[in-house]
Design an enzyme around this catalytic site. Structure first.
Site, PDB file in Angstrom:
ATOM      1  CB  SER B  46     -12.238  -6.976  14.549  1.00 13.81           C
ATOM      2  OG  SER B  46     -11.323  -7.030  15.628  1.00 13.81           O
ATOM      3  CB  CYS B 129     -14.631  -8.681  21.134  1.00 16.87           C
ATOM      4  SG  CYS B 129     -15.677  -7.221  21.317  1.00 16.87           S
ATOM      5  N   GLY B 246      -4.208   0.698  28.483  1.00 20.56           N
ATOM      6  CA  GLY B 246      -3.983   1.907  29.271  1.00 20.56           C
ATOM      7  C   GLY B 246      -2.664   2.610  29.045  1.00 20.56           C
TER       8      GLY B 246
END
Lengths: 270, 306
Positions: B46, B129, B246
Site C-alpha cells: 500500500s 487494514c 489463504g
C-alpha cells in the site's frame, strides 16, 4: 503440508561475556542446529526483534554476539544471566567450504561474530585459516585471544588508529596473503564497503569470495519484502545473508545503498 | 493445455494469480521477480501520499495454519512509489495494481488523484487494514456509508483508472458493504483482507509477541471464510472480484474462482510454498482443467451450484 512454524521460543541467558566495547556474547543451553553464517531473530519481549548472526553453536549450546548500536541492541546488552529472550530461526544461507581447504576470513568490527563460529567449525574439518580482523581501534576487536589460541588459525589485525596490529586497511594484508599462499576461499562479514573491496580483491585473484550481507529485516522468512536487493529483487533473508561475490556483482545496490523500514534508499557514506 | 489467461477490468493477465498487497511488494525489482516466479499480475504494497511508519518488530509470526501480521503499512510515500512504478514500467512484464492507503478520507482522495496519471492498470483502495486501527479508528470498510463515500470521492478524481476496493471480513454483513461501494460506483473488489485482529500470547513471558499486540490473520485457516465472502459479494453485486485469503494450491484457486473470483490473490502462501508458488498454482490449475475438460479457465467463474 510441511509442519512449519515461526514463533519465538523463550530461552534463559546462561552466560554473558563482554567481548569488547559495547559488545557482549550471550550463551544459551539450546540445540539450535545452525550453520556458520546463519542468523536468528532475537526478540526482546515488549521492546523489539532484530536479526543477529550466530557466533557459536556446538550442538548443545549456542551464542549470539550483540553490538549495542540501537535501542533494542542497547537494551539487550544490558541483560544478565537468568534473563529471558525469544529466538526464531535459524534463518538464511551459510558459508560453504570443503574439508582441508585454506580459508581467509575477513571480519570488520562486529562482523567478526559469524566468522568466529565459522573458524571453530572449519578447523574441525582440517581447514587452515588466515583470520583477518579490522576495527577502528583496539577496544573494538573481538575474539582475538581465543582465535590466537586455536590450532591452524593465523590472526592478522589492522586498526584505523594503529592501536593494535597494522595501522591502515586490512585489504593490504589480504592482497599480500593471496600472493604468498594458495587460498581456496575468502569469507567476509563487516561494513559493506569493506566487503565490496574484499570481493573485488577476491575476484581479481580468482578466489571464490563469500560475503555476508546486512539488510533491514522484519520477518526473516521471505514474506515482508524489506530486505530485497536491486535490480533482481533477491531477498537477503532467504537467498542470503551469505552470497557469492559473483551474485553480488549483479546487484547494483551492493556497496551503494540499502532500504530503510519504509523502503526508501539509504546511500552508504563513502 | 487450458487457456489460463484472464481479462480483468481491461487488463490482460497471463494467469489468474496475483501477488496480494503487503507481501514482498516493496520494490519494482521484487514485482519483476514475482512475475518471473509465475504471477499473472502484481499488487503493490500500500502506497501513502506521505511517509507512513509501520509498527516495530515482531511484525509477522506464523504457524502451519495461519500467519498473523501487524506490519502497519510502512511506506516512504508518493515520490518513492513513482520511482518504483516508473522503473517497473520500463519492461512491464505483467499488469500492475496499485494499492493505496490513507488515514482520512482526504488522504485517500489525494493519493488516488496522484495515481491517475501513473502507468498503473488498476487502483486498489485499501480501506480495510486492521493494523492501523489504533492510529485511525475503525476502517472505512467496516461502515457502509464510509465505504460508499470514499468510493464516490475517489471515483471523482481517478479519471479512467478502474477502482477496486479491498474489503474487510470483519463485518456483520459484507454484502451490505459491497452494495454500498457498488452504489458509489466502484468497478470491482478485492477480498478478503486479514481477519481479526487476533492475539497471540507467549505463555512463558505472558506477553503478546507482536509489538502491536494484535494482528491481522491470513493463511490457510481463513480460506473457507474467504470463499464464502467472495461468493456473497459475487451474488450481491456481480462486479469482478480478486479473491484472496489463504489460497495456497491450484485447487484452492479453482475453488475461489468457482465462488465468483475472476483473479486470485496469493500472499501468505509465499511463505508456505516459496516465491514460485505462483507458477506452482498456475500449473496445478492447468492440470485440473485438463483432467476436467475445462478449455478456458474463465468458464469456471461463479459456477458453484449453491
Amino acid at each position: 503440508m510441511e509442519n512449519k512454524t515461526e514463533l519465538p521460543i523463550v530461552l534463559e541467558i546462561k552466560k554473558v561475556v563482554e567481548e569488547a566495547e559495547n559488545t557482549k556474547t550471550f550463551y544459551f543451553d539450546h540445540t539450535l542446529n545452525s550453520k556458520p553464517g546463519q542468523f536468528v531473530m532475537l526478540w526482546l519481549p515488549g521492546v523489539d526483534e532484530i536479526p543477529i548472526s550466530v557466533s557459536f553453536d556446538d550442538g548443545e549450546q549456542f551464542a549470539l554476539t550483540v553490538f549495542a548500536r540501537g535501542e533494542a541492541s542497547n537494551q539487550i546488552c544490558g541483560l544478565k544471566e537468568g534473563d529471558k529472550i525469544g529466538i526464531r530461526g535459524p534463518y538464511g544461507t551459510m558459508f560453504n567450504y570443503a574439508e582441508g581447504e585454506n580459508l581467509v576470513l575477513v571480519g570488520g568490527g562486529y562482523g567478526a561474530a559469524p566468522l568466529r563460529f565459522l573458524a571453530n567449525e572449519a578447523v574441525k574439518k582440517n581447514c587452515k585459516i588466515d583470520f583477518m580482523m579490522a576495527a577502528k581501534t583496539k577496544n573494538k576487536l573481538l575474539f582475538v585471544d581465543e582465535l590466537r589460541e586455536m590450532k591452524n588459525v593465523t590472526v592478522y589485525i589492522a586498526t584505523s588508529d594503529g592501536s593494535e596490529g597494522f595501522k591502515g586497511h586490512i585489504n593490504e594484508t589480504l592482497e599480500k596473503v593471496l600472493k604468498e599462499k594458495k587460498i581456496n576461499k575468502i569469507m567476509t562479514c563487516g561494513p559493506e564497503l569493506l566487503m565490496k573491496a574484499v570481493g573485488e580483491i577476491g575476484d581479481k585473484a580468482n578466489v571464490q569470495t563469500q560475503i555476508s550481507i546486512e539488510r533491514y529485516m522484519k520477518c526473516g522468512f521471505g514474506v515482508c519484502g524489506q530486505c530485497v536487493m536491486d535490480p533482481l529483487g533477491i531477498r537477503t533473508c532467504v537467498s542470503g545473508p551469505v552470497m557469492n561475490s559473483k551474485v553480488l556483482n549483479m546487484l547494483e545496490e551492493f556497496g551503494k545503498y540499502r532500504r530503510d523500514a519504509e523502503g526508501r534508499k539509504q546511500y552508504f557514506n563513502k | 493445455m487450458a487457456n489460463l489467461s484472464i481479462k480483468y477490468l481491461g487488463a490482460e493477465f497471463k494467469n489468474p494469480t496475483v501477488l496480494a498487497s503487503g507481501v514482498t511488494g516493496v520494490t519494482a525489482a521484487t514485482w519483476r521477480s514475482v512475475v518471473n516466479s509465475g504471477a499473472g499480475g502484481i499488487t503493490t504494497k500500500s502506497i501513502w501520499l506521505n511517509e507512513h511508519k509501520g509498527h516495530k518488530n515482531p511484525t509477522i509470526i506464523t504457524t502451519e495454519h495461519w500467519m498473523m501480521n501487524a506490519v502497519g503499512l510502512p511506506d516512504a510515500g508518493l515520490e518513492k512509489a513513482q520511482q518504483e512504478i516508473d522503473e517497473y514500467n520500463k519492461t512491464k512484464p505483467a499488469p500492475l495494481i496499485a494499492s493505496v492507503a490513507g488515514g482520512t478520507m482526504d488522504e485517500f482522495v489525494a493519493i488516488a488523484e496522484k495515481m491517475k496519471d501513473l502507468p498503473i492498470d488498476i487502483l486498489e483502495i485499501n480501506i480495510s487494514c486492521p493494523n492501523v486501527e489504533g492510529e485511525f479508528g475503525l476502517p472505512f470498510a467496516c461502515v457502509a456509508k464510509d465505504a460508499r463515500k470514499v468510493v464516490e470521492e475517489v471515483k471523482k478524481v481517478s479519471g479512467k483508472k478502474p477502482v477496486i476496493v479491498k474489503l474487510s471480513p470483519n463485518v456483520t454483513d459484507i454484502k451490505e458493504i459491497a452494495n454500498a461501494c457498488a452504489e458509489g460506483g466502484v468497478d470491482g473488489f478485492c477480498l478478503i483482507n486479514t481477519l481479526g485482529p487476533g492475539l497471540y500470547i507467549n505463555i512463558e513471558t505472558r506477553i503478546p509477541v507482536l509489538a502491536n499486540k494484535v494482528g491481522g490473520i491470513s493463511g490457510p485457516a481463513i480460506k473457507p471464510l474467504a470463499v464464502k465472502m467472495v461468493h456473497d459479494v459475487y451474488k450481491a453485486t456481480k462486479l469482478p472480484i480478486i479473491g484472496t485469503g489463504g489460497i495456497t494450491t491450484g485447487r484452492d484457486a479453482i475453488e475461489i474462482m468457482m465462488a465468483g473470483a475472476t483473479l486470485v490473490g496469493i500472499g501468505s502462501a509465499v511463505y508456505y510454498r516459496g516465491l514460485d508458488v505462483f507458477r506452482k498454482v498456475a500449473n496445478e490449475m492447468n492440470e485440473w482443467c485438463d483432467l476436467n475438460g475445462v478449455k478456458d479457465l474463465s468458464e469456471i467463474i461463479g459456477t458453484v451450484k449453491m
